[in-house]
Design an enzyme around this catalytic site. Structure first.
Site, PDB file in Angstrom:
ATOM      1  N   GLY A   1      -3.942 -18.356   0.520  1.00  0.00           N
ATOM      2  CA  GLY A   1      -4.659 -19.936   0.605  1.00  0.00           C
ATOM      3  C   GLY A   1      -5.179 -20.889  -0.083  1.00  0.00           C
ATOM      4  O   GLY A   1      -4.001 -20.511  -1.737  1.00  0.00           O
ATOM      5  N   GLN A   2      -5.488 -21.934  -0.183  1.00  0.00           N
ATOM      6  CA  GLN A   2      -5.009 -22.804  -1.442  1.00  0.00           C
ATOM      7  C   GLN A   2      -5.890 -21.770  -2.480  1.00  0.00           C
ATOM      8  O   GLN A   2      -5.565 -22.463  -3.349  1.00  0.00           O
ATOM      9  CB  GLN A   2      -6.416 -24.267  -0.294  1.00  0.00           C
ATOM     10  CG  GLN A   2      -5.511 -25.202   0.073  1.00  0.00           C
ATOM     11  CD  GLN A   2      -6.757 -26.114   1.334  1.00  0.00           C
ATOM     12  OE1 GLN A   2      -7.489 -25.493   1.878  1.00  0.00           O
ATOM     13  NE2 GLN A   2      -7.096 -27.205   0.121  1.00  0.00           N
TER      14      GLN A   2
ATOM     15  N   ILE B   1      -2.299 -11.851   5.384  1.00  0.00           N
ATOM     16  CA  ILE B   1      -1.687 -11.425   6.482  1.00  0.00           C
ATOM     17  C   ILE B   1       0.127 -13.010   6.503  1.00  0.00           C
ATOM     18  O   ILE B   1       0.715 -11.762   7.081  1.00  0.00           O
ATOM     19  CB  ILE B   1      -2.374 -12.083   7.838  1.00  0.00           C
ATOM     20  CG1 ILE B   1      -1.586 -11.546   8.873  1.00  0.00           C
ATOM     21  CG2 ILE B   1      -2.133 -13.473   8.085  1.00  0.00           C
ATOM     22  CD1 ILE B   1      -2.885 -11.092   9.888  1.00  0.00           C
ATOM     23  N   ARG B   2      -0.178 -13.257   5.799  1.00  0.00           N
ATOM     24  CA  ARG B   2       1.023 -14.048   5.768  1.00  0.00           C
ATOM     25  C   ARG B   2       2.034 -14.491   4.107  1.00  0.00           C
ATOM     26  O   ARG B   2       0.754 -14.190   2.911  1.00  0.00           O
ATOM     27  CB  ARG B   2       0.743 -15.590   6.388  1.00  0.00           C
ATOM     28  CG  ARG B   2       0.337 -16.618   5.458  1.00  0.00           C
ATOM     29  CD  ARG B   2      -0.804 -17.910   6.437  1.00  0.00           C
ATOM     30  NE  ARG B   2      -1.442 -18.234   5.209  1.00  0.00           N
ATOM     31  CZ  ARG B   2      -1.904 -19.265   4.801  1.00  0.00           C
ATOM     32  NH1 ARG B   2      -1.361 -19.776   4.600  1.00  0.00           N
ATOM     33  NH2 ARG B   2      -3.023 -19.441   4.717  1.00  0.00           N
TER      34      ARG B   2
ATOM     35  N   ASP C   1      -3.662  -7.360   7.380  1.00  0.00           N
ATOM     36  CA  ASP C   1      -5.148  -7.621   7.851  1.00  0.00           C
ATOM     37  C   ASP C   1      -6.206  -7.727   7.444  1.00  0.00           C
ATOM     38  O   ASP C   1      -7.326  -6.384   7.745  1.00  0.00           O
ATOM     39  CB  ASP C   1      -4.613  -7.476   8.909  1.00  0.00           C
ATOM     40  CG  ASP C   1      -6.027  -7.771  10.292  1.00  0.00           C
ATOM     41  OD1 ASP C   1      -6.806  -8.389  10.022  1.00  0.00           O
ATOM     42  OD2 ASP C   1      -6.061  -7.883  11.901  1.00  0.00           O
TER      43      ASP C   1
ATOM     44  N   TYR D   1     -19.398 -21.672  10.083  1.00  0.00           N
ATOM     45  CA  TYR D   1     -18.769 -21.964   8.720  1.00  0.00           C
ATOM     46  C   TYR D   1     -20.318 -21.663   8.080  1.00  0.00           C
ATOM     47  O   TYR D   1     -20.201 -20.294   6.854  1.00  0.00           O
ATOM     48  CB  TYR D   1     -17.833 -23.209   8.019  1.00  0.00           C
ATOM     49  CG  TYR D   1     -16.896 -22.777   7.028  1.00  0.00           C
ATOM     50  CD1 TYR D   1     -16.347 -21.506   6.846  1.00  0.00           C
ATOM     51  CD2 TYR D   1     -17.450 -23.726   5.937  1.00  0.00           C
ATOM     52  CE1 TYR D   1     -15.737 -21.933   5.742  1.00  0.00           C
ATOM     53  CE2 TYR D   1     -17.142 -23.494   4.093  1.00  0.00           C
ATOM     54  CZ  TYR D   1     -15.811 -22.281   4.432  1.00  0.00           C
ATOM     55  OH  TYR D   1     -15.526 -22.423   3.079  1.00  0.00           O
TER      56      TYR D   1
HETATM   57  N1  SER Z   1     -13.935 -27.272   1.626  1.00  0.00           N
HETATM   58  C1  SER Z   1     -14.835 -27.016   2.087  1.00  0.00           C
HETATM   59  C2  SER Z   1     -14.644 -27.517   4.095  1.00  0.00           C
HETATM   60  O1  SER Z   1     -15.004 -28.294   3.920  1.00  0.00           O
HETATM   61  C3  SER Z   1     -16.481 -26.523   2.114  1.00  0.00           C
HETATM   62  O2  SER Z   1     -16.734 -25.379   1.532  1.00  0.00           O
HETATM   63  O3  SER Z   1     -14.944 -26.714   4.926  1.00  0.00           O
END
Ligand code: SER
Length: 316
Positions: A11-12, A35-36, A52, A142
């Site tokens: 990820g980033q 996973i990738r 995973d 989230y």
């Molecule tokens: N960067 C995240 C988002 O925009 C927030 O933590 O979902």
């Protein structure tokens, strides 16, 4: 010799932490799980394990194989993507964390890092210099998963002595990878659009201010928190962290001040509602006093650093 395990390494944030941990400990001490595949040339210097993170047994096997001194559990679905698949986001944001906490409880991982977010705050939190513990009533899945995860971290620390540490990241701006489904990611896209001479289709209102930070500062904060004396840490949910704050219009104006023009077409969508429910800036005094946090980049500094990064050759 200790090993350092990053799960969600593709990820980033994972790629940036990979580079920092490789530099600090040596690439042979860093193990990458995802996973990738990890899309960066330096990933080949470390061991990669395809896994995973929602699979409890796979995580246990990985930890027993690597025996890490530190585990960075970064797997997450960000805010905008999460709203499209709420239950999937809940599972992805909670299960890997709980597996990591259980493994730490069993003494198989001495120290865990888990990222939280400004998304823990809801619309009723104070907007400016938002305090550590006010208004934790988020309206995104989230945010709900991050508040819950923070409380699980504190619970495992208080009940079982698990050494888990966490930061509430603002929008993270890097130049090495493309955006990944967040609400703050318009700003990452803005930089790419600007240097490629394309207009930006912005899904936020021009005046929507959000807290932001360079990846460089975020990674430094992470390593500083992980190196801090555990007894000095008064927050075992997750620390507020402030870098700088800007709106899309302010970003455009700072880009122009640094000689880069960017045309923006504003078409706010549901991500504007998400952004409007989040703080403009955070009070990070606990991070400052407990482990000496200081941001290195204000808005002009962030813009300069990202433009410089994007102008380097061979960017992944
Ligand atoms: N960067 C995240 C988002 O925009 C927030 O933590 O979902």
């Amino acid at each position: 010799m200790s090993n350092y395990l990053i799960v969600g390494a593709a990820g980033q944030l994972g790629i940036e932490l990979m580079l920092a941990l490789q530099k600090k400990h040596g690439p042979e001490r860093v193990v990458l799980g995802d996973i990738r595949p990890v899309d960066h040339p330096d990933a080949a210097l470390s061991t990669f394990v395809q896994c995973d993170a929602t699979d409890k047994k796979a995580m246990a096997d990985l930890v027993d194989q690597v025996q890490p001194a530190e585990m960075y559990m970064l797997v997450a679905m960000l805010s905008a993507k999460g709203e499209a698949s709420p239950l999937q986001a809940w599972g992805l944001n909670m299960d890997p964390l709980l597996h990591a906490l259980e493994l730490a409880k069993d003494g198989r991982v001495p120290k865990v890092f888990w990222p939280s977010s400004i998304a823990v705050f809801g619309p009723d939190a104070p907007k400016d210099a938002t305090p550590q513990n006010n208004g934790l009533r988020p309206t995104t899945v989230y945010g709900v998963s991050k508040v819950s995860g923070e409380l699980w971290c504190q619970y495992y620390h208080q009940k079982y002595g698990v050494d888990v540490r966490s930061l509430r990241y603002p929008g993270l701006i890097g130049f090495r990878s493309k955006p990944g489904g967040g609400t703050t990611d318009y700003a990452v896209e803005a930089f790419h659009s600007a240097v490629e001479g394309r207009p930006l289709h912005c899904y936020l209102e021009s005046t929507e201010t959000l807290p932001m930070m360079t990846m460089e500062d975020a990674v430094r904060a992470t390593l500083e928190l992980m190196a801090a004396d555990g007894d000095a840490l008064s927050v075992r949910t997750s620390y507020n962290l402030q870098g700088c704050s800007f709106s899309p219009a302010e970003l455009v104006s700072e880009l122009r001040a640094q000689g880069v023009s960017l045309d923006v077409m504003y078409a706010p969508d549901t991500r504007q509602d998400i952004a409007a429910s989040w703080p403009n800036s955070l009070d990070d005094s606990a991070a400052r006093s407990d482990w000496g946090w200081r941001s290195a980049h204000d808005t002009p500094g962030l813009v300069g650093a990202i433009l410089a990064g994007l102008s380097q050759p061979a960017i992944g």
